[in-house]
Design a protein around this motif. Sequence first.
Motif, mmCIF file in Angstrom:
data_model
loop_
_atom_site.group_PDB
_atom_site.id
_atom_site.type_symbol
_atom_site.label_atom_id
_atom_site.label_comp_id
_atom_site.label_asym_id
_atom_site.label_seq_id
_atom_site.Cartn_x
_atom_site.Cartn_y
_atom_site.Cartn_z
ATOM 1 N N ILE A 618 0.750 -1.190 -0.021
ATOM 2 C CA ILE A 618 -0.061 0.037 -0.238
ATOM 3 C C ILE A 618 0.758 1.304 -0.017
ATOM 4 O O ILE A 618 0.513 2.162 -0.825
ATOM 5 C CB ILE A 618 -0.985 0.139 1.369
ATOM 6 C CG1 ILE A 618 -1.878 -1.240 1.202
ATOM 7 C CG2 ILE A 618 -1.694 1.219 1.165
ATOM 8 C CD1 ILE A 618 -2.647 -1.475 2.377
ATOM 9 N N SER A 621 2.212 2.110 -3.431
ATOM 10 C CA SER A 621 1.011 1.918 -4.545
ATOM 11 C C SER A 621 0.808 3.375 -5.021
ATOM 12 O O SER A 621 1.205 4.425 -4.371
ATOM 13 C CB SER A 621 -0.233 1.332 -3.884
ATOM 14 O OG SER A 621 -0.913 2.243 -2.837
ATOM 15 N N ASP A 622 0.032 3.556 -5.939
ATOM 16 C CA ASP A 622 -0.562 4.735 -6.486
ATOM 17 C C ASP A 622 -1.676 5.205 -5.716
ATOM 18 O O ASP A 622 -2.356 6.313 -6.102
ATOM 19 C CB ASP A 622 -0.705 5.111 -7.728
ATOM 20 C CG ASP A 622 0.696 4.650 -8.624
ATOM 21 O OD1 ASP A 622 1.779 5.177 -8.182
ATOM 22 O OD2 ASP A 622 0.542 3.786 -9.518
ATOM 23 N N ASN A 623 -2.201 4.464 -4.883
ATOM 24 C CA ASN A 623 -3.437 4.648 -3.789
ATOM 25 C C ASN A 623 -3.395 4.364 -2.494
ATOM 26 O O ASN A 623 -3.774 3.155 -2.101
ATOM 27 C CB ASN A 623 -4.560 3.944 -4.618
ATOM 28 C CG ASN A 623 -6.147 4.181 -3.933
ATOM 29 O OD1 ASN A 623 -6.035 5.396 -3.353
ATOM 30 N ND2 ASN A 623 -6.875 3.235 -4.092
ATOM 31 N N ASP A 625 -3.913 4.379 1.084
ATOM 32 C CA ASP A 625 -5.377 4.490 2.003
ATOM 33 C C ASP A 625 -4.689 4.506 3.471
ATOM 34 O O ASP A 625 -4.583 3.151 4.069
ATOM 35 C CB ASP A 625 -6.235 3.374 1.741
ATOM 36 C CG ASP A 625 -7.588 3.723 2.320
ATOM 37 O OD1 ASP A 625 -7.495 4.201 3.845
ATOM 38 O OD2 ASP A 625 -8.799 3.512 1.630
ATOM 39 N N ASN A 661 -8.826 -5.002 -2.323
ATOM 40 C CA ASN A 661 -8.602 -4.176 -3.628
ATOM 41 C C ASN A 661 -6.975 -3.549 -3.280
ATOM 42 O O ASN A 661 -6.689 -3.037 -4.473
ATOM 43 C CB ASN A 661 -9.648 -3.142 -3.517
ATOM 44 C CG ASN A 661 -11.057 -3.708 -4.141
ATOM 45 O OD1 ASN A 661 -10.896 -4.506 -4.747
ATOM 46 N ND2 ASN A 661 -12.055 -2.948 -3.558
ATOM 47 N N HIS A 662 -6.825 -3.428 -2.159
ATOM 48 C CA HIS A 662 -5.264 -2.716 -2.009
ATOM 49 C C HIS A 662 -4.069 -3.694 -1.992
ATOM 50 O O HIS A 662 -2.982 -3.146 -2.094
ATOM 51 C CB HIS A 662 -5.251 -1.803 -0.891
ATOM 52 C CG HIS A 662 -6.245 -0.682 -0.773
ATOM 53 N ND1 HIS A 662 -5.647 0.564 -1.268
ATOM 54 C CD2 HIS A 662 -7.318 -0.449 -0.526
ATOM 55 C CE1 HIS A 662 -6.520 1.486 -1.342
ATOM 56 N NE2 HIS A 662 -7.537 1.081 -0.602
ATOM 57 N N SER A 688 6.892 5.612 -6.330
ATOM 58 C CA SER A 688 6.916 5.465 -4.889
ATOM 59 C C SER A 688 8.353 6.076 -4.153
ATOM 60 O O SER A 688 9.313 6.052 -5.222
ATOM 61 C CB SER A 688 6.679 4.092 -4.324
ATOM 62 O OG SER A 688 7.670 3.332 -4.526
#
Length: 866
Positions: A618, A621-623, A625, A661-662, A688
């Motif tokens: 995570i 990643s590009d997202n 959370d 999802n992550h 990253s």
Amino acid sequence: MNKQVHVFSVDTSAFYNEEEMKIHRRQKRNYKFRSTLKEIKNKKSNDELLLNKVNCYIKYTNRRIKKSKELLYMLFRSNKTIRSLRPSEADSNYLKNIVSVFDSTLTRVLQVKENSLFRDIIIVQTYFFDVLEDIIINGFLYNDEKYVCFTASAGQIRTKKTVFIKESVFHRHQHTLMCGLTIDRINELGGVNINKYLAYLALCNSATEQWLDFDINKSIVVDDMTTTLKTTVDFISDKTYEIERKTMDVPIEHTDGCGMILPRKSKKAMMIRLPWVKGLLVPFPFDKFLREKNKQQGCSKYGIIKDIYGKEHDILKEEIEVIFTKSQFKMWKYYNSWSEYIDKYLNHNCQAGKCNEEDDTIGNAKLNYQMLQTLTDITDQELKIISSETIQDIYNIGTDKNTMLKTLGVTSYNRNKNNFQKALEVYPDLLNDTYSKETIKQVKKSLIKHAKAGKIDVNGKYTFISPDLYAFCEYLFLGIDQPKGLLKNTEVFCDLFENALELDCLRSPHLYREHAVRKNTKNKEMKRWFVTKSLYTSIHDPISKILMFDNDGDKALVCCDKTLVNAAKRNMQDIYPLYYEMAKAGAELINSKSIFDGLNAAYTGGNIGIISNDITKIWNSDNIDLDVIKILCMENNFTIDYAKTLYKPERPEQIKKIILNHTKTKAPKFFMYAKDKDENKVEVSNKSVMNRLSNLVPNPRVSFKNAGLGKFNYNLLLSDPTKPVQIDENVIDTYTKLDKNKKFMFSNDGGTKSNDDLFHYSLIRENIFSSSKKNKKEIVDILVEYLYNNKKSNFKTTLWSSFGDIIVENLLRNLNKLGTCERCGVNYTITKQRQIYCDDCFRIVRKEKERDKKRKQRSKNCPRET
């Protein structure tokens, strides 16, 4: 601390009967065949006809493996006899099953000789739990002796290893190892949490040196200092997984695992091990604290306190030197009093050990990828600045002598140099040899790999974490429930760094954003009381909840790098500690069944690697959370405690989907360097932090042309450089054969091949010595002459690891740097002018002189009455 003994380490297949072994051998052939098929499949990926054939064979082999495994399980379950360790598995010639373990209370109590092969203890690694259950429930036989389950430390639990001991030996030494407690006594009092019991029993197996000047009669155990701190946290429900930011009273046990020792007994913080007692002792002059407070009062008001059993003690009158805390005394409830523990400790000749004593010189540390990846807005320029020292070392490793020595471990803060490093320290021209150059090339390769994985040099130190012990004394002796202490909120004291400097305080594992930037506050009063190199933290600060540390010997990485500190401050905006209510561990009766159940739970339910890697996915990643990371951090800590509590929260369905999802992606690209992942097993590189750092690290060619190294004279490694050496082919042949075969000797147990005094290298040494009629010095001279002059070998690890002590002694003598101690007669390295003692004797003589000086001073100040 470097003393070693050697024991057998086997896996559960070592206890198979003949029928099970047949299936086992068949399985190994099946696995090998399948592996070969997969290699063919990877190489011939374009040949469709061949691929179809290979896939059919793989399916067929998988069915065979499954069928054999089912048959093996059936045989396991049908076994009704006590299992035996096959003699071939514990044959001293079967070297892969021999591992080195450091000296410990256990080896000292059992009177194991240094560097000997000890058969009373056997380590078993678990592959099949049915077999483990058999040998825990019933024990096992070896050499007509029964062995029983002894313990498993936290580190051994992570690798599914269990320590077994000869039953007769355990019965003989049980009272010493358990300080008079018995399993019956523990069970009479309601039992104990099994895995905690095993971990506490394993304290005697920790690598320690004996704490000889410890006087248990001058020690007590007191209650810990716990206060509540009103602070803002992100509270996570382990039932609903809801995250709520709120301000609440958070209880903090500031002395969790930490006690005090008078500085005259130890000037250094150190970790200690006694039966059922563990933790950190930090030097603090609590006697001076009491005298000063009593002087302020004009009377002896302070100094009488109660121990955890309610008994009063006069600290000054009883000359107490060590104050343990309740959190350090793990089995306190099974004794009626501290006096009972002391009596049993003395009657049964129990031992105290110390380990991880604070270093005299603390070298600069390295960051790791977990600490870097959370600084998500760090710029490329900042990354270049932070990694500049490491990158400079990569460029300099072939051209700068000091960089070469540093990367080879020849530093002032390396207290455990091997013989090759000792030789380089006194004779740096040894760098000009082909072996040194080959070693430097390998080190450079490793340096680049580690740098791309986030291991970069930083202006920071690893040091023990200590609470504000002045506050503890206010709490303990003055009766102040909410003491003031010397440190305010957001302040720390660390004498390793300048005053008023901002420090980034870090700790591993680092999973959430856990950069605690604090002001280093040092004044005259603090320096009077805080006498070690530890990081002292404020009791008004939730820093222990941010970094998730105890004070039982946890170390912090304390950094003063301005670029890192500024990046940390930016990224810690709006970040608060995570808080959740942990489960309590239950007690049960100790028996072989409960021991197996406890270990089975620990071995199968405590895998935190998957969660940690998911968090890394995570962060890279590009997202990103943060809420998902918070939840995974909570799960990680419940998983760590699972072995004790047997409780892990269950993910609600909607949370499962969000997390998946992550985390359904492959590992990040930099895991090629951090975890040796294949390129097809990682994601493509993105922007990253860690992937950008990996791209910044260069890979220049190594050239020694501009290094300016002095001329190397191999004759200095000989016993007499003036005499020619006659080569003996028998010695060379024996060495060559053993050197080629050493790869079959070493186990895959890890951590052994860097030590010069390994059992395996000592065997090579003894084999070569015993195969020739020449004396030891002649044999070493022959090998040096052959490898350094005749063959000019690039590879001399076996030479240095087997005979390095003799070569170093030759070198020191030839360089006129070898002296003989006037006190003990042992040879030592001359480091100062007019030196007449070795380092150990010098410290003893200095202490004797200091005592004589104090004695004379007292006699002068207090003349006898006539």
